[in-house]
Design an enzyme around this catalytic site. Structure first.
Site, PDB file in Angstrom:
ATOM      1  N   CYS A   1     -10.747  14.400   5.309  1.00  0.00           N
ATOM      2  CA  CYS A   1     -11.498  13.627   5.819  1.00  0.00           C
ATOM      3  C   CYS A   1     -11.440  13.573   7.378  1.00  0.00           C
ATOM      4  CB  CYS A   1     -11.404  12.204   5.287  1.00  0.00           C
ATOM      5  SG  CYS A   1     -11.620  12.058   3.459  1.00  0.00           S
TER       6      CYS A   1
ATOM      7  N   SER B   1      -7.412   4.137  -5.038  1.00  0.00           N
ATOM      8  CA  SER B   1      -8.549   4.437  -4.001  1.00  0.00           C
ATOM      9  C   SER B   1      -8.633   6.111  -4.167  1.00  0.00           C
ATOM     10  CB  SER B   1      -8.136   4.091  -2.822  1.00  0.00           C
ATOM     11  OG  SER B   1      -9.166   4.431  -1.827  1.00  0.00           O
TER      12      SER B   1
ATOM     13  N   CYS C   1      -3.893   4.934   7.815  1.00  0.00           N
ATOM     14  CA  CYS C   1      -3.301   5.850   7.059  1.00  0.00           C
ATOM     15  C   CYS C   1      -2.647   6.983   7.990  1.00  0.00           C
ATOM     16  CB  CYS C   1      -4.323   6.503   6.324  1.00  0.00           C
ATOM     17  SG  CYS C   1      -4.761   5.888   4.856  1.00  0.00           S
TER      18      CYS C   1
ATOM     19  N   CYS D   1       0.834  -1.152  -0.019  1.00  0.00           N
ATOM     20  CA  CYS D   1       0.024  -0.017   0.084  1.00  0.00           C
ATOM     21  C   CYS D   1       0.813   1.328   0.152  1.00  0.00           C
ATOM     22  CB  CYS D   1      -0.863   0.021   1.204  1.00  0.00           C
ATOM     23  SG  CYS D   1      -1.810   1.540   1.581  1.00  0.00           S
TER      24      CYS D   1
ATOM     25  N   SER E   1     -13.833   5.783  -1.916  1.00  0.00           N
ATOM     26  CA  SER E   1     -14.315   5.960  -0.486  1.00  0.00           C
ATOM     27  C   SER E   1     -15.714   6.491  -0.185  1.00  0.00           C
ATOM     28  CB  SER E   1     -13.134   6.725   0.122  1.00  0.00           C
ATOM     29  OG  SER E   1     -11.903   5.908  -0.017  1.00  0.00           O
TER      30      SER E   1
ATOM     31  N   CYS F   1      -9.516  10.511   9.332  1.00  0.00           N
ATOM     32  CA  CYS F   1      -8.223  10.138   8.582  1.00  0.00           C
ATOM     33  C   CYS F   1      -6.980  10.847   9.450  1.00  0.00           C
ATOM     34  CB  CYS F   1      -8.212  10.476   7.272  1.00  0.00           C
ATOM     35  SG  CYS F   1      -6.861   9.634   6.300  1.00  0.00           S
TER      36      CYS F   1
ATOM     37  N   GLY G   1      -2.674  10.693   1.031  1.00  0.00           N
ATOM     38  CA  GLY G   1      -2.708  11.375  -0.150  1.00  0.00           C
ATOM     39  C   GLY G   1      -3.927  10.886  -0.943  1.00  0.00           C
ATOM     40  N   GLU G   2      -3.975  11.812  -1.906  1.00  0.00           N
ATOM     41  CA  GLU G   2      -5.414  11.473  -2.914  1.00  0.00           C
ATOM     42  C   GLU G   2      -4.863  11.527  -4.133  1.00  0.00           C
ATOM     43  OE1 GLU G   2      -8.468  10.757  -3.102  1.00  0.00           O
ATOM     44  OE2 GLU G   2      -8.395  11.134  -5.027  1.00  0.00           O
TER      45      GLU G   2
HETATM   46  N1  SAH Z   1      -7.386   9.519  -0.521  1.00  0.00           N
HETATM   47  C1  SAH Z   1      -7.851   8.085  -1.270  1.00  0.00           C
HETATM   48  C2  SAH Z   1      -6.833   7.050  -0.461  1.00  0.00           C
HETATM   49  C3  SAH Z   1      -6.315   7.204   0.989  1.00  0.00           C
HETATM   50  S1  SAH Z   1      -7.072   6.396   2.129  1.00  0.00           S
HETATM   51  C4  SAH Z   1      -9.249   7.740  -0.642  1.00  0.00           C
HETATM   52  O1  SAH Z   1      -9.660   8.585   0.141  1.00  0.00           O
HETATM   53  O2  SAH Z   1      -9.524   6.847  -0.894  1.00  0.00           O
HETATM   54  C5  SAH Z   1      -7.584   4.770   2.027  1.00  0.00           C
HETATM   55  C6  SAH Z   1      -9.001   4.406   2.568  1.00  0.00           C
HETATM   56  O3  SAH Z   1      -8.847   4.423   4.060  1.00  0.00           O
HETATM   57  C7  SAH Z   1     -10.015   5.516   2.152  1.00  0.00           C
HETATM   58  O4  SAH Z   1     -11.285   4.697   2.011  1.00  0.00           O
HETATM   59  C8  SAH Z   1     -10.039   6.260   3.698  1.00  0.00           C
HETATM   60  O5  SAH Z   1     -11.427   7.003   3.734  1.00  0.00           O
HETATM   61  C9  SAH Z   1     -10.061   5.240   4.439  1.00  0.00           C
HETATM   62  N2  SAH Z   1      -9.535   5.597   5.921  1.00  0.00           N
HETATM   63  C10 SAH Z   1      -8.613   6.575   6.205  1.00  0.00           C
HETATM   64  N3  SAH Z   1      -8.365   6.652   7.598  1.00  0.00           N
HETATM   65  C11 SAH Z   1      -9.117   5.795   8.059  1.00  0.00           C
HETATM   66  C12 SAH Z   1      -9.511   5.311   9.606  1.00  0.00           C
HETATM   67  N4  SAH Z   1      -8.938   5.973  10.391  1.00  0.00           N
HETATM   68  N5  SAH Z   1     -10.292   4.154   9.703  1.00  0.00           N
HETATM   69  C13 SAH Z   1     -10.772   3.436   8.756  1.00  0.00           C
HETATM   70  N6  SAH Z   1     -10.550   3.809   7.402  1.00  0.00           N
HETATM   71  C14 SAH Z   1      -9.733   4.939   6.988  1.00  0.00           C
END
Ligand code: SAH
Length: 355
Positions: free
Chosen positions: A124, A199, A341, A113, A222, A127, A167-168
């Site tokens: 978010c 993702s 993350c 990953c 997501s 996160c 990151g996005e």
């Molecule tokens: N920016 C991208 C990829 C990174 S996050 C995205 O938003 O998809 C990868 C996944 O983990 C995303 O679905 C994100 O929403 C989720 N995620 C991030 N922090 C989290 C946490 N604390 N608990 C559960 N899922 C989380």
């Protein structure tokens, strides 16, 4: 500019395609086969520096060092999970920033990953990656080298790559695309496109653009909520794009690529985990060729979100299955090593700040 390393101003050699590299070298009077040799050292043998390229003359190696930036990430911390063998790497970049990557061992192969940016500006709520905002985009070479460095450090081949770290990816689109092309290139590590997942939090123009590249990669969206109102409370990007627009973009992605979409849905206790939420999610998912991945939220100390309890998660899953939706609960890997993350990078930065 995409292929320039900012501080040195030099061309970033590991972000060049084979034909770009061949053009660079032939322009300098080198033989065309040199490009292939160098490309293989970088992308197949995962060489950590020009010095390892022993079938090149010392003179050529010195010349390459002067002309190009060579991305080579250094592991500054490695944590191994005592539970499942998952390894989390914190890598140092040439400008002193750090990014994290996770190595997971599954029956079907090893999965990495990777991060796509240093920090994130998507905000978010649950996160950890976004708490300090975005520092900068990663170069294609810096995304690739997370995989190459891990291959060297573990001595094992990587077969799956997920762009799900910090990151996005759609906020760094051009570098992402170069990365995807190099990663899946038959002259390089040649990871199958079908084994790569990107993702996104839901940047609609990015999804549509990626659909138009006709790659066989999996798109993960997501989603995390079933109404715009609920989604806005968790993800600021929902103020920009509605769920309707998102679902249209996902249908388009499937039409163009034939690839089943993955919806990620992090279950947050008392926030998005009711039977009603499950019903609404089933209704959104039903018209699409998709798979739902339920993720028990990984609580971070800066926020007071809690996981749904085991029974609730199971009941949520059952509701979806009753409606014929394909659904899995994500196994929590590396829970004991700051698996979520951005947690490790954040801890590292905080530790350094405290004398
Ligand atoms: N920016 C991208 C990829 C990174 S996050 C995205 O938003 O998809 C990868 C996944 O983990 C995303 O679905 C994100 O929403 C989720 N995620 C991030 N922090 C989290 C946490 N604390 N608990 C559960 N899922 C989380």
């Amino acid at each position: 500019m995409t292929n320039r390393e900012e501080r040195s101003g030099l061309t970033d050699i590991k972000s060049l395609t084979l034909s770009e590299l061949a053009e660079e070298l032939t322009q300098r009077g080198e033989k065309a086969f040199r490009a292939k040799q160098i490309y293989q050292w970088m992308h197949v043998k995962c060489a950590r520096s020009f010095d390892e390229m022993t079938n090149l003359s010392k003179e050529l190696r010195e010349d390459l060092k002067r002309r190009y930036h060579y991305t080579s990430l250094k592991a500054v911390r490695v944590q191994e999970s005592a539970i499942d063998g998952t390894k989390k790497f914190l890598f140092g970049l040439s400008d002193g920033n750090v990014v994290e990557s996770v190595w997971m061992k599954y029956k079907h192969g090893n999965s990495v990953c990777i991060s796509s940016q240093v920090g994130c500006r998507m905000g978010c709520r649950f996160c950890a990656s976004t708490l300090d905002g975005l520092e900068r985009n990663l170069l294609a070479s810096e995304m690739l080298d997370q995989i190459y460095a891990i291959t060297v450090l573990t001595g094992e081949r990587v077969s799956n790559v997920v762009v799900m770290g910090t990151g996005e990816p759609m906020d760094n689109y051009d570098n992402l695309l170069t990365f995807l092309r190099l990663l899946t290139d038959e002259n390089g590590l040649h990871i199958s496109q079908r084994n790569v997942t990107v993702s996104t939090c839901g940047i609609v123009p990015g999804i549509r653009k990626l659909a138009g590249e006709y790659m066989q990669i999996t798109l993960a969206l997501s989603l995390h909520a079933t109404t715009d109102e609920k989604r806005k409370a968790l993800m600021p990007i929902a103020n920009r794009y509605s769920i309707t627009e998102l679902m249209d973009a996902c249908a388009y992605y499937f039409e163009q690529t034939g690839r089943r979409i993955t919806f990620e849905y992090s279950l947050v206790g008392g926030v998005n985990d009711t039977d009603e939420d499950a019903q609404e999610l089933a209704a959104l998912a039903a018209p699409l060729c998709c798979h739902i991945n339920l993720i028990p939220v990984n609580p971070i100390k800066e926020r007071d979100f809690v996981q749904s309890d085991k029974e609730r998660i199971q009941a949520f899953k059952n509701r979806l299955e009753k409606r014929g939706i394909n659904v899995t609960i994500r196994r929590e890997m590396g829970r004991d090593i700051d698996g979520a993350c951005g947690q490790l990078r954040r801890k590292h930065i905080t530790d350094q700040a405290e004398p």
